[in-house]
Design an enzyme around this catalytic site. Structure first.
Site, PDB file in Angstrom:
ATOM      1  N   ASP A 150       0.890  -1.440  -0.162  1.00  0.00           N
ATOM      2  CA  ASP A 150      -0.045   0.089  -0.004  1.00  0.00           C
ATOM      3  C   ASP A 150       0.706   1.270  -0.099  1.00  0.00           C
ATOM      4  OD1 ASP A 150      -1.963   1.694   0.532  1.00  0.00           O
ATOM      5  OD2 ASP A 150      -2.889   0.270   1.947  1.00  0.00           O
ATOM      6  N   HIS A 199     -10.921  -1.888   4.872  1.00  0.00           N
ATOM      7  CA  HIS A 199     -10.727  -1.400   6.215  1.00  0.00           C
ATOM      8  C   HIS A 199     -11.490   0.083   6.385  1.00  0.00           C
ATOM      9  CE1 HIS A 199      -8.061   0.736   3.497  1.00  0.00           C
ATOM     10  NE2 HIS A 199      -7.725   1.394   4.438  1.00  0.00           N
ATOM     11  N   ASP A 200     -12.165   0.526   5.463  1.00  0.00           N
ATOM     12  CA  ASP A 200     -12.837   1.920   5.675  1.00  0.00           C
ATOM     13  C   ASP A 200     -14.265   1.710   5.639  1.00  0.00           C
ATOM     14  OD1 ASP A 200     -10.439   3.117   5.658  1.00  0.00           O
ATOM     15  OD2 ASP A 200     -10.407   3.163   3.307  1.00  0.00           O
ATOM     16  N   ASP A 213      -2.885   4.849  -2.367  1.00  0.00           N
ATOM     17  CA  ASP A 213      -3.944   5.265  -1.387  1.00  0.00           C
ATOM     18  C   ASP A 213      -4.515   6.651  -2.278  1.00  0.00           C
ATOM     19  OD1 ASP A 213      -5.041   5.081   1.242  1.00  0.00           O
ATOM     20  OD2 ASP A 213      -4.115   7.228   1.326  1.00  0.00           O
ATOM     21  N   GLU A 257      -6.971   3.677  -5.566  1.00  0.00           N
ATOM     22  CA  GLU A 257      -8.099   3.941  -4.574  1.00  0.00           C
ATOM     23  C   GLU A 257      -8.635   5.454  -5.184  1.00  0.00           C
ATOM     24  OE1 GLU A 257      -9.661   4.627  -0.125  1.00  0.00           O
ATOM     25  OE2 GLU A 257      -7.885   5.673  -0.835  1.00  0.00           O
TER      26      GLU A 257
HETATM   27  C1  NOJ Z   1      -7.755   6.036   2.388  1.00  0.00           C
HETATM   28  C2  NOJ Z   1      -7.329   4.753   3.252  1.00  0.00           C
HETATM   29  O1  NOJ Z   1      -7.947   3.509   2.826  1.00  0.00           O
HETATM   30  C3  NOJ Z   1      -8.028   5.020   4.447  1.00  0.00           C
HETATM   31  O2  NOJ Z   1      -7.892   4.214   5.476  1.00  0.00           O
HETATM   32  C4  NOJ Z   1      -7.063   6.525   5.030  1.00  0.00           C
HETATM   33  O3  NOJ Z   1      -7.378   6.842   6.207  1.00  0.00           O
HETATM   34  C5  NOJ Z   1      -7.132   7.621   4.012  1.00  0.00           C
HETATM   35  N1  NOJ Z   1      -7.059   6.971   2.527  1.00  0.00           N
HETATM   36  C6  NOJ Z   1      -5.967   8.448   4.277  1.00  0.00           C
HETATM   37  O4  NOJ Z   1      -4.654   7.899   3.807  1.00  0.00           O
END
Ligand code: NOJ
Length: 520
Positions: free
Chosen positions: A100, A315-316, A196, A255
């Site tokens: 990542d 994870h979000d 990311d 992402e």
């Molecule tokens: C996206 C990530 O998936 C998330 O977990 C993170 O808080 C934010 N980007 C900031 O890096």
């Protein structure tokens, strides 16, 4: 495995949140040797690649997504030698490794930012976004996106927490350093990169205000014309892709942050990213019509050139089983995974999804996630989906010998890998069968896709086919048995969550996943 197998197209990618997967040294945090110790489980599950959420040195303002050294391992997770061991052991089992890269921002403790904030004329001042007067850009984690630095009397911009200052990608040195980060890990043998929030790297050069729109949370009250999706991203993606193409079979998945399926697709294809996440399923209600609509829109957006991908959990977001299931019943989890693993597009599985892990619930005082702390009680954050992996019924679910960083879900005595391995009817064994089927079926891996019949009755049906294999997938999201469309020749049963043989006339039970084959 077919000769023309391409791992990121035909395979299944499994996301691991390292601090929650397996703790090898009893400090309550998962680590890299812990992951290595569980590779046999992952190989047996049948996945092809692991995406590891960040394991780099980090002060943990955003649990690893605030990096203070891009080319090292946080000692709590292990060492570079442990990383090499993990990569070698994964490769021995034909499992690829995706790391990542969080390159939109660093930690405020990164030496670059410490230098940048030390004085207005430091050579690294321009590596970040400093301004005398803030504009109206917001932080996704709550509040304005600008932080006042009293010592140097300017504000710096942070799209996320104030401890995550955004880099200035227009600075050629930043640009160069970042490409070095890709090289460092590619040379170390990693197979892919998850980028990311890559579509936020560039911001408007003139710092124009974003127009206002209706929305509930601060960030949603703006139309993000000037802080996301800037045109400068396209040539940069081309450069990243050219770099990766110097190595065999490397992959990059981005992402896309606050993006429609069309915007996500616009970043993919030859000379761009291999893939950009399609998060649309995570916003959809649990219904055949909703999923059919989502699949159709994504299929249209990706067209013939771009290989799609599907995500139910990460994870979000609250886990898929938490969003859909009723109590501990796994019928809905089976349907959702039956869909994920039979669509045309790379499936991303999130650790524990294969055993139907549910989110943990925390009291306010236990919340660790910054946006959860900021927006409580309207939003309680992302800790829920990050709880320790449930391996067995021993204390701490076999995750650790110590108290874990987040509590284990109270259902772990019944819901765990060991128990599900023993139970032929478990979700885990069903997922294993589906994965084994996908691995042996070119039609499921890369065959054409066509929606069949109207999903309004609650059944999602589609065809997956190559010239050699014709499959039909039927998923009954409704609470009633439903008749299936007739076929010219009688189909044979390939896999069902409910039965061992077919009856005529063909019906599908409520909650059933049914895969049929007709002669090619
Ligand atoms: C996206 C990530 O998936 C998330 O977990 C993170 O808080 C934010 N980007 C900031 O890096």
């Amino acid at each position: 495995m077919q000769d023309d197998f391409i791992w990121w197209r035909d395979g299944i990618i499994y996301q691991i949140y390292p601090r929650s997967f397996a703790d090898s040294n009893g400090d309550g945090l998962g680590d890299l040797p812990g992951i290595t110790s569980r590779l046999d489980y992952l190989a047996e599950l049948g996945i092809d690649a692991l995406w590891l959420s960040p394991f780099y040195p980090s002060p943990d303002a955003d649990f690893g997504y605030d990096i203070s050294d891009y080319t090292n391992i946080d000692p709590r997770f292990g060492t570079l030698a442990d990383f090499d061991t993990l990569v070698a052991a994964a490769h021995q089992r034909n499992i690829r490794i995706i790391v990542d890269l969080v390159l939109n921002h660093t930690s405020d403790q990164h030496p670059w930012f410490l230098e940048s904030r030390s004085s207005r004329n430091n050579p690294k001042r321009d590596w970040y976004l400093w301004r005398d007067h803030p504009n109206n850009w917001q932080s996704f984690f709550g509040g304005v996106g600008w932080e006042w630095d009293a010592a140097t009397r300017q504000h710096y911009f942070h799209m996320f927490a104030r401890q995550q200052p955004d880099l200035n990608w227009r600075n050629p040195k930043v640009h160069q350093e970042m490409l070095e980060v890709f090289r460092f890990w590619a040379e170390r043998g990693v197979d892919g990169f998850r980028l990311d929030v890559f579509n936020a790297y560039f911001k408007d050069e003139n710092y124009r205000d974003n127009p206002r729109k209706f929305g509930l949370r601060g960030f949603e009250r703006y139309n993000h014309l000037y802080d996301i999706n800037q045109p400068e991203m396209h040539p940069l993606l081309n450069e990243i892709r050219t770099l990766l193409d110097h190595y065999p079979e490397r992959y990059a998945v981005g992402e896309t942050f606050v993006a429609s399926p069309e915007t996500s697709a616009s970043y993919c294809g030859p000379g761009k990213l291999h893939a950009a996440f399609n998060f649309d399923f995570t916003f959809r209600k649990f219904s055949a019509a909703e999923f059919a609509d989502s699949i159709q829109k994504w299929t249209q957006a990706t067209g013939a050139e771009i290989w799609p991908n599907y995500v139910l959990s990460n994870h979000d977001q609250p886990r898929s089983a938490t969003r859909y299931a009723h109590g501990e019943d796994d019928t809905r989890a089976r349907l959702a995974l039956g869909m994920l693993l039979t669509l045309r597009g790379t499936p991303f599985l999130y650790y524990g999804e294969e055993i139907g892990m549910r989110d943990i619930r925390l009291k306010r005082s236990e919340i660790l996630d910054p946006p959860g702390q900021h927006y409580w009680p309207f939003y309680t954050g992302r800790d829920g989906c990050r709880a320790p992996m449930q391996w067995d019924a021993s204390p701490q679910a076999g995750f650790s010998s110590a108290k874990p960083w987040l509590p284990v879900h109270p259902n772990y005595r019944q819901r765990n890998v060991a128990a599900q391995q023993q139970d032929p009817g478990s979700l885990l064994n069903f997922v294993k069968k589906l994965i084994a089927l996908r691995r042996s079926s070119p039609a499921l891996q890369r065959g054409d896709f066509r929606l069949l019949c109207d999903p309004a009755q609650g059944v999602l049906s589609y065809e997956r086919q190559t010239t050699a294999q014709h499959l039909r997938v039927h998923l009954n999201f409704s609470a009633r048995p439903q008749a299936l469309p007739a076929t010219d020749v009688s189909p044979s049963l390939v896999l069902s969550s409910h039965r061992d043989s077919l009856n005529q006339p063909l019906q599908i039970a409520p909650g059933e996943v049914l895969i049929l084959q007709t002669p090619a």
